[in-house]
Design a protein around this motif. Structure first.
Motif, PDB file in Angstrom:
ATOM      1  N   CYS A  37       0.854  -1.187   0.000  1.00  0.00           N
ATOM      2  CA  CYS A  37       0.000   0.000   0.000  1.00  0.00           C
ATOM      3  C   CYS A  37       0.897   1.247   0.000  1.00  0.00           C
ATOM      4  O   CYS A  37       1.745   1.396   0.874  1.00  0.00           O
ATOM      5  CB  CYS A  37      -0.895  -0.007   1.229  1.00  0.00           C
ATOM      6  SG  CYS A  37      -1.788   1.536   1.460  1.00  0.00           S
ATOM      7  N   CYS A  40       0.429   3.158   3.505  1.00  0.00           N
ATOM      8  CA  CYS A  40       0.788   2.636   4.828  1.00  0.00           C
ATOM      9  C   CYS A  40       1.739   1.461   4.772  1.00  0.00           C
ATOM     10  O   CYS A  40       2.102   0.917   5.810  1.00  0.00           O
ATOM     11  CB  CYS A  40      -0.466   2.292   5.633  1.00  0.00           C
ATOM     12  SG  CYS A  40      -1.220   0.729   5.174  1.00  0.00           S
ATOM     13  N   CYS A  57      -6.807  -1.036   0.526  1.00  0.00           N
ATOM     14  CA  CYS A  57      -5.906  -1.551   1.548  1.00  0.00           C
ATOM     15  C   CYS A  57      -6.722  -2.032   2.749  1.00  0.00           C
ATOM     16  O   CYS A  57      -7.643  -1.349   3.185  1.00  0.00           O
ATOM     17  CB  CYS A  57      -4.952  -0.444   1.975  1.00  0.00           C
ATOM     18  SG  CYS A  57      -3.952  -0.856   3.385  1.00  0.00           S
ATOM     19  N   CYS A  60      -5.506   0.663   5.934  1.00  0.00           N
ATOM     20  CA  CYS A  60      -5.849   2.093   5.945  1.00  0.00           C
ATOM     21  C   CYS A  60      -6.997   2.404   4.986  1.00  0.00           C
ATOM     22  O   CYS A  60      -7.447   3.550   4.915  1.00  0.00           O
ATOM     23  CB  CYS A  60      -4.625   2.943   5.584  1.00  0.00           C
ATOM     24  SG  CYS A  60      -4.147   2.879   3.862  1.00  0.00           S
TER      25      CYS A  60
END
Ligand code: ZN
Ligand code: ZN
Lengths: 233, 211
Positions: A37, A40, A57, A60
């Motif tokens: 991701c 994050c 994701c 997040c």
């Protein structure tokens, strides 16, 4: 709708200090099937998405990938439309003001040059960049990156840096902010004089709509993947 | 999506000893300096991120002060010249009865910049200090800050439009004031500050707490 799976396959090594990187937990082949991701850093097993599907994701909920059907052609069409609209917006009268028998006509160019006297001169450059130059540059870069691929050719020579620049420019192309500024200015002058809107204003409003539509179609990760795939073959 | 509050335990690229590209998401084994797919610089974490965040933010704060003190607009009507600051412009709008527009200008030029300074400082501090907001909420806050920053530029555009438009010789003329420059700089600096922030840092801190 379509969720990428969390990869809790490999147990994280215990003594992983924040600075030193642990030894890779995956082989080169495994790594090729993963996606991290961008927001994050969570790893996901990459899935083949159909057009219209969205991968987010798990941690997040940021967007990973969202391919759209014939996105490339649409983005190019919209970018070309935006370029034509920008030309109209620059050269037609933008706003007209009349008070006490005097008439003042102002084009987008005049607005940009408003700061050209005295201490505020550097702002002229910045205004020109934010309202006209950067949006135009973005459209041109996108056509340069996606155009050859849309008609089945290999990507252009500098497609990768061009798309990187186009993405980096995104926050700095402020056409839509400018439109709201025009609306505020109209109200401010309303008491002072009679104001009418010229054709360039509507061209600019259309340009903003086209830009929003285009950015909606564009999924950064999908474009990068297409660029990569086309380069190899 | 069920439990948005507590993030599920996941393996990050950093923990797995691999590098994830912050631009395109491609995962690499350690070694290359640039992403094989998009050519961006590959870094597990951007270690200069926080330094740049604070640097740009401080620069933004410094120029935000004169932006509020000095005149934004200089209006000459029938030989009489009046200066108005950002706040003065908002007050004028209220006097003219345009409450809606006054709110837009007030929010864009005062509420958003101040809230942005606070939000960026909070996010940067949350990397090194324990805070109450969950990483998911902080990530959300970061996205809002990133999205909303550019809208502060409205007032600068208003000044430019008014100055180019209202040039009726003796009857009325509007000129930009020096605050327009410092305000534009302030918006640009805070945008750079927000863009320098590596959002992956938000999640690292909470990961170490869990471990
Ligand atoms: Zn994520
Ligand atoms: Zn990449």
């Amino acid at each position: 709708m379509n969720h990428a799976v969390p990869s809790s396959l490999a147990a994280p090594s215990e003594a992983a200090s924040p600075q030193a990187m642990p030894a890779p937990a995956f082989t080169a082949e495994e790594v090729a099937r993963l996606i991290a991701c961008p927001s994050c850093d969570a790893l996901h097993e990459e899935q083949v998405l159909n057009n219209g599907e969205v991968a987010r994701c798990v941690r997040c909920h940021g967007l990973l990938e969202a391919p759209r059907r014939s996105a490339m052609t649409r983005i190019i069409m919209l970018a070309l439309a935006a370029l034509i609209l920008m030309v109209a917006a620059i050269f037609f009268p933008f706003l007209e003001l009349s008070a006490a028998g005097l008439m003042q006509r102002s084009s987008l160019l005049d607005t940009v040059l408003a700061f050209s006297s005295g201490m505020t001169a550097p702002l002229t450059l910045a205004m020109a960049a934010l309202i006209v130059v950067l949006p135009v540059l973005r459209f041109v870069l996108l056509v340069y990156v996606l155009g050859p691929m849309a008609i089945g050719w290999a990507p252009a020579r500098y497609a990768r840096p061009a798309f990187r620049v186009a993405e980096a420019l995104r926050p700095w192309a402020m056409a839509e902010v400018f439109i709201v500024g025009v609306a505020v200015a109209l109200v401010k002058v309303a008491g002072l004089a009679h104001l009418s809107i010229g054709p360039a204003f509507w061209a600019f409003v259309a340009l903003v709509l086209v830009t929003v539509l285009k950015d909606n179609f564009m999924c950064r990760v999908s474009v990068w993947k297409t660029l990569e795939a086309r380069r190899r073959s | 999506m069920e439990n948005a509050g507590s993030a599920p335990p996941v393996l990050t690229a950093r923990r797995a000893g691999v590098l994830g590209c912050a631009q395109c998401g491609k995962v690499h084994l350690p070694g290359p300096e640039r992403c094989a797919r998009c050519g961006s610089v590959l870094e597990s974490r951007d270690h200069t991120s926080l330094q740049r965040v604070w640097g740009w933010m401080f620069a933004g704060l410094v120029v935000y002060v004169p932006a509020n003190v000095y005149p934004m607009l200089r209006t000459s009507m029938l030989g009489k010249t009046t200066d108005s600051t950002i706040l003065g412009g908002v007050v004028d709008l209220i006097h003219h009865g345009s409450i809606g527009i006054a709110i837009i200008v007030f929010v864009a030029s005062i509420v958003i910049p101040v809230a942005k300074f606070i939000a960026i400082a909070y996010l940067a501090l949350s990397v090194t200090h324990r805070v109450r907001l969950s990483p998911g909420k902080r990530q959300h806050l970061y996205e809002v800050v990133e999205f909303i920053g550019r809208w502060s530029m409205i007032d600068v555009f208003v000044v430019a439009i008014l100055s180019s438009l209202v040039r009726l010789d003796f009857a009325a003329t509007i000129n930009p004031g020096i605050a327009a420059v410092s305000f534009a700089l302030s918006v640009a600096f805070t945008m750079l500050s927000a863009l320098s922030f590596d959002s992956r840092l938000i999640w690292d801190a909470s990961e170490e707490e869990d471990a």
